[in-house]
Design a protein around this motif. Structure first.
Motif, PDB file in Angstrom:
ATOM      1  N   TYR A  86    -108.263 -29.608  14.303  1.00 25.79           N
ATOM      2  CA  TYR A  86    -107.197 -29.098  15.143  1.00 25.79           C
ATOM      3  C   TYR A  86    -106.627 -27.792  14.582  1.00 25.79           C
ATOM      4  O   TYR A  86    -105.502 -27.413  14.906  1.00 25.79           O
ATOM      5  CB  TYR A  86    -106.060 -30.125  15.240  1.00 25.79           C
ATOM      6  CG  TYR A  86    -106.456 -31.432  15.883  1.00 25.79           C
ATOM      7  CD1 TYR A  86    -106.619 -31.527  17.260  1.00 25.79           C
ATOM      8  CD2 TYR A  86    -106.651 -32.585  15.123  1.00 25.79           C
ATOM      9  CE1 TYR A  86    -106.970 -32.719  17.868  1.00 25.79           C
ATOM     10  CE2 TYR A  86    -107.007 -33.789  15.719  1.00 25.79           C
ATOM     11  CZ  TYR A  86    -107.170 -33.848  17.093  1.00 25.79           C
ATOM     12  OH  TYR A  86    -107.510 -35.035  17.686  1.00 25.79           O
TER      13      TYR A  86
ATOM     14  N   ARG B  96    -104.615 -25.046  16.468  1.00 25.60           N
ATOM     15  CA  ARG B  96    -103.210 -25.196  16.834  1.00 25.60           C
ATOM     16  C   ARG B  96    -102.295 -24.371  15.931  1.00 25.60           C
ATOM     17  O   ARG B  96    -101.154 -24.093  16.295  1.00 25.60           O
ATOM     18  CB  ARG B  96    -102.803 -26.674  16.781  1.00 25.60           C
ATOM     19  CG  ARG B  96    -103.440 -27.512  17.876  1.00 25.60           C
ATOM     20  CD  ARG B  96    -103.081 -28.963  17.726  1.00 25.60           C
ATOM     21  NE  ARG B  96    -103.660 -29.768  18.804  1.00 25.60           N
ATOM     22  CZ  ARG B  96    -103.672 -31.091  18.814  1.00 25.60           C
ATOM     23  NH1 ARG B  96    -103.136 -31.767  17.802  1.00 25.60           N
ATOM     24  NH2 ARG B  96    -104.205 -31.760  19.816  1.00 25.60           N
TER      25      ARG B  96
ATOM     26  N   ALA C 209     -99.884 -30.251  22.580  1.00 21.58           N
ATOM     27  CA  ALA C 209    -100.740 -31.136  21.797  1.00 21.58           C
ATOM     28  C   ALA C 209    -100.907 -32.495  22.475  1.00 21.58           C
ATOM     29  O   ALA C 209    -102.018 -33.048  22.540  1.00 21.58           O
ATOM     30  CB  ALA C 209    -100.162 -31.315  20.398  1.00 21.58           C
TER      31      ALA C 209
ATOM     32  N   ASP D 155    -104.338 -34.168  23.825  1.00 23.08           N
ATOM     33  CA  ASP D 155    -104.780 -35.459  23.296  1.00 23.08           C
ATOM     34  C   ASP D 155    -104.657 -36.593  24.312  1.00 23.08           C
ATOM     35  O   ASP D 155    -105.005 -37.736  24.007  1.00 23.08           O
ATOM     36  CB  ASP D 155    -103.955 -35.818  22.047  1.00 23.08           C
ATOM     37  CG  ASP D 155    -104.214 -34.873  20.886  1.00 23.08           C
ATOM     38  OD1 ASP D 155    -105.273 -34.207  20.904  1.00 23.08           O
ATOM     39  OD2 ASP D 155    -103.373 -34.798  19.978  1.00 23.08           O
TER      40      ASP D 155
END
Length: 386
Positions: free
Chosen positions: A41, A44, A152, A156
């Motif tokens: 990730y 991000r 996020a 997800d």
């Protein structure tokens, strides 16, 4: 012991400098490579950096230093009520509407209009409240954390918290504490063994300043502070399909103003200008940051020299002698040069549990301001300061 109330640490009506730390829930690697799932990730981190850059263009708050890690972020902020006081009601309104456009129907895809800005600016009571928030560090951190969490969770396909809770705040009360804290923040990736030196540690203020020194430029994430004429916005809504409006809005988010800037242009300059008075607001006229005011009586050259030297001192047994010129710089600020390496690399030992950062004398003075006898870490830090 519970954390102190924010108003006990800082107020949006006075200029102060705060080291803020925001952690991911359960300290999971939600902005790096997750140890359990193996998913990466790391992208991000750029979300977070760009959001900070965008907020720096509208809030009356200077971003001095930052580091985005895999499961937390550090940022040193200086609020600027003096800068916000210089803005017109219209400027306050457009800045607020860029960050908080409010609830709208499907037509919210259009940009804030001149009518909306004028209506908000005409509400004196509301504008006074917003003006205070524009120099409030808590509102800055809220505006940073919430959109990242939503993005996020959407990615997800889940709900719930992304961040652990409210950010931890440490008030920095003098230049000695600010230099040490800034160096600690910039060296976080090196201390975590994620990079061997500052030049290889992206998503830190040190990396941005080094890259800018090499002429590196990036697409600006700054908000466009021009409102759309009301008639033009209405025409777009009537005549443009919703999908096309969405596509235009998404494209504009990548570079709202269409500018290319130096990689560090959104950060506060590091060096204080000797020609300027301490009371000079030094307003930024490019719409990239709150002001052009520096924060250290150290040149960028000496700061990076000291940063690189400190980065090499991870192993105490292998430490080299600090160059005399840098030792003199530290002494002038009030830091014991022989303890510099220990102060930065063992930061948590000295200030990990403290809500205040600085020399013992400055910490004592601030404790008295808050009606306290002393702060945690005050005695331990005394060995590092002259």
């Amino acid at each position: 012991m519970p954390r102190p109330k924010r108003e006990e640490q800082f107020a949006n009506s006075e200029i102060c400098i705060v080291h803020a730390v925001q952690r991911c829930v359960r300290r999971a690697f939600l902005a790096g490579v997750d140890r359990e799932s193996g998913k990466d990730y790391s992208f991000r981190k750029e979300w977070i950096r760009r959001r900070m850059e965008a907020l720096a263009s509208v809030f009356g708050i200077d971003v001095l230093s930052y580091a985005v890690m895999s499961n937390h972020l550090h940022v040193i902020l200086r609020n600027r009520p003096d800068v916000v006081a210089s803005w017109s009601d219209g400027e306050v309104a457009i800045r607020w509407l860029r960050v908080f456009p409010g609830r709208r129907m499907e037509e919210h895809l259009a940009e804030p209009t001149e009518h909306e800005v004028k209506t908000l600016a005409g509400n004196a009571e509301r504008i006074a409240e917003i003006r205070q928030r524009m120099s409030d560090i808590s509102w800055f951190m809220r505006s940073l954390a919430e959109p990242i969490s939503r993005m996020a969770n959407k990615q997800d396909e889940c709900t719930g918290r992304f961040w652990e809770g409210r950010f931890k705040a440490q008030r920095i009360v003098d230049e000695a504490g600010l230099l040490a804290c800034s160096m600690y923040v910039d060296l976080n990736p090196v201390r975590a063994a994620m990079a061997s030196d500052p030049e290889k540690a992206p998503h830190t203020s040190a990396f941005d300043r080094i890259q800018a020194g090499h002429g590196k430029q990036i697409d600006s994430a700054a908000f466009d502070l021009k409102a759309v004429p009301t008639e033009e916005a209405a025409k777009q809504i009537r005549e443009t399909p919703v999908d096309e409006l969405r596509a235009k809005q998404k494209a504009k988010k990548r570079n709202p103003t269409g500018k290319r800037i130096r990689r560090d242009a959104w950060l506060a300059p590091l060096t204080l200008s000797p020609e300027k008075l301490s009371t000079d607001a030094e307003l930024n006229r490019d719409g990239l940051r709150a002001s052009d005011k520096g924060f250290l009586h150290v040149s960028i050259r000496d700061y990076l020299r000291l940063l690189r030297w400190t980065a090499k001192q991870g192993i105490a047994e292998a430490s080299e002698k600090l160059p005399k010129s840098l030792a003199t710089t530290l002494s002038q600020i009030g830091i014991d040069a022989s303890m510099w390496r220990d102060l930065v690399w063992e930061w948590q030992r000295y200030f990990g549990k403290s809500i205040c950062v600085g020399s013992p004398a400055a910490m004592r003075q601030d404790a008295e301001r808050c009606g306290k006898h002393h702060y945690s870490g005050q005695a331990a830090a005394s060995a590092c300061f002259t």
